[in-house]
Write a protein that holds these residues in place. Structure first.
Motif, PDB file in Angstrom:
ATOM      1  N   TRP A  73     -22.502 -50.974   3.848  1.00  0.00           N
ATOM      2  CA  TRP A  73     -22.178 -51.674   5.094  1.00  0.00           C
ATOM      3  C   TRP A  73     -22.372 -50.745   6.295  1.00  0.00           C
ATOM      4  O   TRP A  73     -22.831 -51.186   7.354  1.00  0.00           O
ATOM      5  N   ALA A  74     -22.066 -49.460   6.122  1.00  0.00           N
ATOM      6  CA  ALA A  74     -22.221 -48.506   7.225  1.00  0.00           C
ATOM      7  C   ALA A  74     -23.697 -48.290   7.555  1.00  0.00           C
ATOM      8  O   ALA A  74     -24.078 -48.216   8.728  1.00  0.00           O
ATOM      9  N   GLN A  75     -24.549 -48.206   6.514  1.00  0.00           N
ATOM     10  CA  GLN A  75     -25.987 -48.041   6.747  1.00  0.00           C
ATOM     11  C   GLN A  75     -26.552 -49.236   7.500  1.00  0.00           C
ATOM     12  O   GLN A  75     -27.352 -49.089   8.427  1.00  0.00           O
ATOM     13  N   ARG A  76     -26.143 -50.433   7.096  1.00  0.00           N
ATOM     14  CA  ARG A  76     -26.694 -51.638   7.729  1.00  0.00           C
ATOM     15  C   ARG A  76     -26.229 -51.779   9.173  1.00  0.00           C
ATOM     16  O   ARG A  76     -27.008 -52.136  10.064  1.00  0.00           O
ATOM     17  N   ASP A  96     -26.164 -60.626  11.756  1.00  0.00           N
ATOM     18  CA  ASP A  96     -26.910 -60.792  10.507  1.00  0.00           C
ATOM     19  C   ASP A  96     -26.623 -59.654   9.530  1.00  0.00           C
ATOM     20  O   ASP A  96     -26.828 -59.789   8.324  1.00  0.00           O
ATOM     21  N   ALA A  97     -26.138 -58.504  10.029  1.00  0.00           N
ATOM     22  CA  ALA A  97     -25.760 -57.417   9.121  1.00  0.00           C
ATOM     23  C   ALA A  97     -24.625 -57.859   8.209  1.00  0.00           C
ATOM     24  O   ALA A  97     -24.614 -57.557   7.012  1.00  0.00           O
ATOM     25  N   PHE A  98     -23.668 -58.611   8.777  1.00  0.00           N
ATOM     26  CA  PHE A  98     -22.562 -59.134   7.960  1.00  0.00           C
ATOM     27  C   PHE A  98     -23.052 -60.241   7.029  1.00  0.00           C
ATOM     28  O   PHE A  98     -22.574 -60.374   5.904  1.00  0.00           O
ATOM     29  N   LEU A  99     -24.030 -61.024   7.512  1.00  0.00           N
ATOM     30  CA  LEU A  99     -24.617 -62.063   6.663  1.00  0.00           C
ATOM     31  C   LEU A  99     -25.296 -61.439   5.454  1.00  0.00           C
ATOM     32  O   LEU A  99     -25.160 -61.939   4.322  1.00  0.00           O
ATOM     33  N   LEU A 100     -26.011 -60.351   5.666  1.00  0.00           N
ATOM     34  CA  LEU A 100     -26.673 -59.657   4.559  1.00  0.00           C
ATOM     35  C   LEU A 100     -25.645 -59.130   3.555  1.00  0.00           C
ATOM     36  O   LEU A 100     -25.830 -59.252   2.343  1.00  0.00           O
ATOM     37  N   LEU A 101     -24.544 -58.570   4.063  1.00  0.00           N
ATOM     38  CA  LEU A 101     -23.493 -58.088   3.173  1.00  0.00           C
ATOM     39  C   LEU A 101     -22.930 -59.223   2.322  1.00  0.00           C
ATOM     40  O   LEU A 101     -22.733 -59.076   1.111  1.00  0.00           O
ATOM     41  N   LEU A 102     -22.686 -60.364   2.960  1.00  0.00           N
ATOM     42  CA  LEU A 102     -22.143 -61.516   2.252  1.00  0.00           C
ATOM     43  C   LEU A 102     -23.085 -61.994   1.157  1.00  0.00           C
ATOM     44  O   LEU A 102     -22.684 -62.236   0.010  1.00  0.00           O
ATOM     45  N   LEU A 103     -24.370 -62.132   1.506  1.00  0.00           N
ATOM     46  CA  LEU A 103     -25.350 -62.627   0.545  1.00  0.00           C
ATOM     47  C   LEU A 103     -25.545 -61.653  -0.616  1.00  0.00           C
ATOM     48  O   LEU A 103     -25.646 -62.065  -1.778  1.00  0.00           O
ATOM     49  N   MET A 104     -25.616 -60.355  -0.307  1.00  0.00           N
ATOM     50  CA  MET A 104     -25.809 -59.355  -1.355  1.00  0.00           C
ATOM     51  C   MET A 104     -24.608 -59.294  -2.295  1.00  0.00           C
ATOM     52  O   MET A 104     -24.752 -59.064  -3.494  1.00  0.00           O
ATOM     53  N   ASN A 105     -23.418 -59.523  -1.752  1.00  0.00           N
ATOM     54  CA  ASN A 105     -22.225 -59.518  -2.604  1.00  0.00           C
ATOM     55  C   ASN A 105     -22.216 -60.706  -3.567  1.00  0.00           C
ATOM     56  O   ASN A 105     -21.612 -60.629  -4.638  1.00  0.00           O
ATOM     57  N   ARG A 106     -22.874 -61.786  -3.187  1.00  0.00           N
ATOM     58  CA  ARG A 106     -22.955 -62.955  -4.066  1.00  0.00           C
ATOM     59  C   ARG A 106     -24.052 -62.816  -5.113  1.00  0.00           C
ATOM     60  O   ARG A 106     -24.139 -63.614  -6.032  1.00  0.00           O
ATOM     61  N   GLY A 107     -24.912 -61.839  -4.942  1.00  0.00           N
ATOM     62  CA  GLY A 107     -26.029 -61.631  -5.863  1.00  0.00           C
ATOM     63  C   GLY A 107     -27.354 -61.721  -5.135  1.00  0.00           C
ATOM     64  O   GLY A 107     -27.480 -62.403  -4.100  1.00  0.00           O
ATOM     65  N   PHE A 108     -28.365 -61.024  -5.657  1.00  0.00           N
ATOM     66  CA  PHE A 108     -29.646 -60.959  -4.958  1.00  0.00           C
ATOM     67  C   PHE A 108     -30.326 -62.324  -4.874  1.00  0.00           C
ATOM     68  O   PHE A 108     -31.059 -62.603  -3.932  1.00  0.00           O
ATOM     69  N   ARG A 109     -30.075 -63.191  -5.847  1.00  0.00           N
ATOM     70  CA  ARG A 109     -30.661 -64.533  -5.833  1.00  0.00           C
ATOM     71  C   ARG A 109     -30.169 -65.351  -4.643  1.00  0.00           C
ATOM     72  O   ARG A 109     -30.901 -66.198  -4.121  1.00  0.00           O
ATOM     73  N   PHE A 110     -28.921 -65.118  -4.197  1.00  0.00           N
ATOM     74  CA  PHE A 110     -28.413 -65.832  -3.029  1.00  0.00           C
ATOM     75  C   PHE A 110     -29.186 -65.420  -1.778  1.00  0.00           C
ATOM     76  O   PHE A 110     -29.496 -66.254  -0.926  1.00  0.00           O
ATOM     77  N   GLY A 168     -34.188 -50.979   5.991  1.00  0.00           N
ATOM     78  CA  GLY A 168     -33.605 -49.778   6.565  1.00  0.00           C
ATOM     79  C   GLY A 168     -32.710 -49.051   5.584  1.00  0.00           C
ATOM     80  O   GLY A 168     -32.719 -47.814   5.512  1.00  0.00           O
ATOM     81  N   GLN A 169     -31.945 -49.812   4.808  1.00  0.00           N
ATOM     82  CA  GLN A 169     -31.099 -49.195   3.784  1.00  0.00           C
ATOM     83  C   GLN A 169     -31.948 -48.510   2.717  1.00  0.00           C
ATOM     84  O   GLN A 169     -31.657 -47.386   2.293  1.00  0.00           O
ATOM     85  N   ILE A 170     -33.023 -49.172   2.276  1.00  0.00           N
ATOM     86  CA  ILE A 170     -33.898 -48.615   1.236  1.00  0.00           C
ATOM     87  C   ILE A 170     -34.534 -47.314   1.713  1.00  0.00           C
ATOM     88  O   ILE A 170     -34.590 -46.319   0.973  1.00  0.00           O
ATOM     89  N   VAL A 171     -35.009 -47.306   2.940  1.00  0.00           N
ATOM     90  CA  VAL A 171     -35.673 -46.115   3.486  1.00  0.00           C
ATOM     91  C   VAL A 171     -34.694 -44.953   3.623  1.00  0.00           C
ATOM     92  O   VAL A 171     -35.004 -43.817   3.258  1.00  0.00           O
ATOM     93  N   MET A 172     -33.494 -45.241   4.134  1.00  0.00           N
ATOM     94  CA  MET A 172     -32.504 -44.184   4.325  1.00  0.00           C
ATOM     95  C   MET A 172     -32.070 -43.586   2.989  1.00  0.00           C
ATOM     96  O   MET A 172     -31.966 -42.369   2.834  1.00  0.00           O
ATOM     97  N   GLN A 173     -31.850 -44.447   1.999  1.00  0.00           N
ATOM     98  CA  GLN A 173     -31.460 -43.959   0.681  1.00  0.00           C
ATOM     99  C   GLN A 173     -32.610 -43.215   0.007  1.00  0.00           C
ATOM    100  O   GLN A 173     -32.407 -42.186  -0.639  1.00  0.00           O
TER     101      GLN A 173
END
Length: 451
Positions: free
Chosen positions: A359-362, A165-179, A344-349
């Motif tokens: 991608w490394a954080q996720r 699902d980490a890769f799924l999140l990367l894919l969706l975020m690259n398409r835009g937050f609405r995706f 997790g990304q939001i908290v770390m940043q």
């Protein structure tokens, strides 16, 4: 469709450190979702709809299923009032998180970094990471159990698949937050449809269900019922959701002016309230199905997901009932792991101002959660993962005060919030909710370790 013109200036409130070096929360998607400047109200509501549904996922994740199943099978509909109470608490806290993000251009982690000393921030970050890992554990376990029930995949294999699902999140975020929002909402619809079918098949008495939403004195006087009630409240409000919500509301391209922020707070609060009512329906549906199916037939000991899966179809007389239950669990697990990874990304940043690639954080966040599940599943099997699920909820309970108390403190402070500080009655209600959550979670911890 006309969109707003943005200003990059921070709000005028002066109670924050480090304004000059402030970085946007989730900069890759910040202010990327267009908002209409006028027109019909429902178009503005749709423009702001999305973040609330990502947040609502945490209120119906696999960690909540066990408490809802136990409450329904053992005590019928009585604990519906506790689900309603915990949901009202969640609505208030998430509204405050949205207000913080919109009014200050900071997520909760960034607000902590701009307020507390470096050692305090580091400890808060460790506590929050522990909570996210614990939440991830519950979601990975839930996903792995669903894959096992549906496809016969061993728990170890299911846990490894959950890492994708980490890769799924990367894919969706690259398409835009609405995706990403569309993906989450689609899975929420799947969960809702599954439980509508199961409730229809269970045909619970309407009067008994409605009566369950009325608080009963028995909840306080019966120690066992009180314990499960505390568990429901303790498992409902997720600390990472407060960090998540305060960040993702900023994806909307509303005017960064006082009027624009005030309007955005109104619509963001509406969005989260509607979404959390859906979460209320899902949690109540799990308990109602358990009450109408297990409690009614004398199976008062059903508290584990596997056991519920085995009994649903035979007791309801509907062959597809167990499959729908597992499909809903899989959708819940996928949704929850995606949103927890983003949190997790939001908290770390936010806490560390870290400049690792996204991608490394996720992958780091997912890896930390999946390794314990794989090890425990390989060594102890199903019983070990069940104990790990309980342990994850205990860790979540321990971290919750460290998110709720700073949030209520920040939104009550006029130096930090300016004109957007909450009024005294709302602040009083928020502190009462924070106090209740802390007290109940402390009791849950004491009962878990010493009871």
């Amino acid at each position: 469709m006309p969109t707003v013109a943005l200003s990059t200036a921070l709000p005028a409130a002066s109670g924050w450190r480090g304004d000059a070096g402030h970085v946007q929360s989730l900069p890759e998607v910040n202010s990327t979702v267009a908002v209409p400047t006028g027109g019909l109200w429902w178009r503005r509501l749709l423009a702001f709809a999305g973040p609330g549904y990502l947040v609502s996922v945490g209120y119906m994740d696999p960690g909540n299923w066990a408490t809802d199943l136990a409450g329904g099978s053992k005590f019928g509909y009585t604990l519906l009032s506790v689900i309603l109470l915990s949901n009202l608490m969640a609505i208030l806290l998430q509204a405050l998180a949205a207000r913080l993000g919109i009014a200050t251009d900071r997520d909760l982690a960034q607000a902590c970094r701009a307020t507390y000393s470096r050692p305090v921030n580091f400890m808060l970050w460790l506590a929050c990471e522990a909570a996210i890992i614990a939440c991830d554990l519950a979601e990975v376990i839930g996903t792995a159990i669903a894959l096992k029930l549906l496809f016969g995949i061993p728990l170890v294999g299911g846990a490894l698949l959950a890492a994708l699902d980490a890769f799924l999140l990367l894919l969706l975020m690259n398409r835009g937050f609405r995706f990403l929002e569309a993906f989450v909402i689609a899975l929420l619809i799947v969960i809702a449809v599954c439980f509508v079918v199961q409730i229809t098949a269970a045909a619970p008495p309407v009067a008994a269900v409605l009566g369950g939403f009325v608080p009963s004195r028995q909840i306080v006087t019966n120690p066992e019922m009180l314990y499960i009630a505390i568990g429901i409240i303790g498992a409902t409000v997720m600390p990472h959701n407060l960090y998540l919500h305060s960040s993702i509301v900023q994806t909307r391209a509303y005017p960064r002016t006082e009027e624009g922020r005030r309007d955005a707070i109104k619509w963001a609060t509406t969005d989260s309230t509607i979404a959390l009512m859906l979460a209320l329906f899902i949690n109540a549906a799990i308990l109602v199905v358990a009450a109408a199916t297990f409690h009614k037939t004398g199976h008062a000991d059903v508290a584990e997901i596997d056991r519920a899966f085995e009994l649903l179809s035979p007791l309801l007389g509907l062959g597809i009932a167990s499959t729908l239950f597992a499909v809903a669990l899989l959708a819940s697990g996928l949704n929850s792991t995606v949103t927890a990874t983003l949190a997790g990304q939001i908290v770390m940043q936010g806490f560390l101002d870290l400049r690792m690639p996204n991608w490394a954080q996720r992958l780091l966040t997912r890896g930390i959660a999946i390794v314990p599940v794989v090890v425990v599943a390989a060594i102890y099997g199903d019983s070990g993962t069940a104990q790990l699920l309980v342990f994850s909820q205990v860790v979540l309970s321990m971290q919750l005060p460290f998110a709720v108390i700073p949030l209520v403190r920040f939104v009550s402070d006029k130096r930090k919030m300016g004109a957007f500080a909450i009024p005294m009655p709302v602040a009083a209600a928020a502190w009462i909710v924070a106090g209740v959550i802390v007290i109940l979670n402390v009791k849950l911890l004491i009962d878990t370790f010493f009871g």
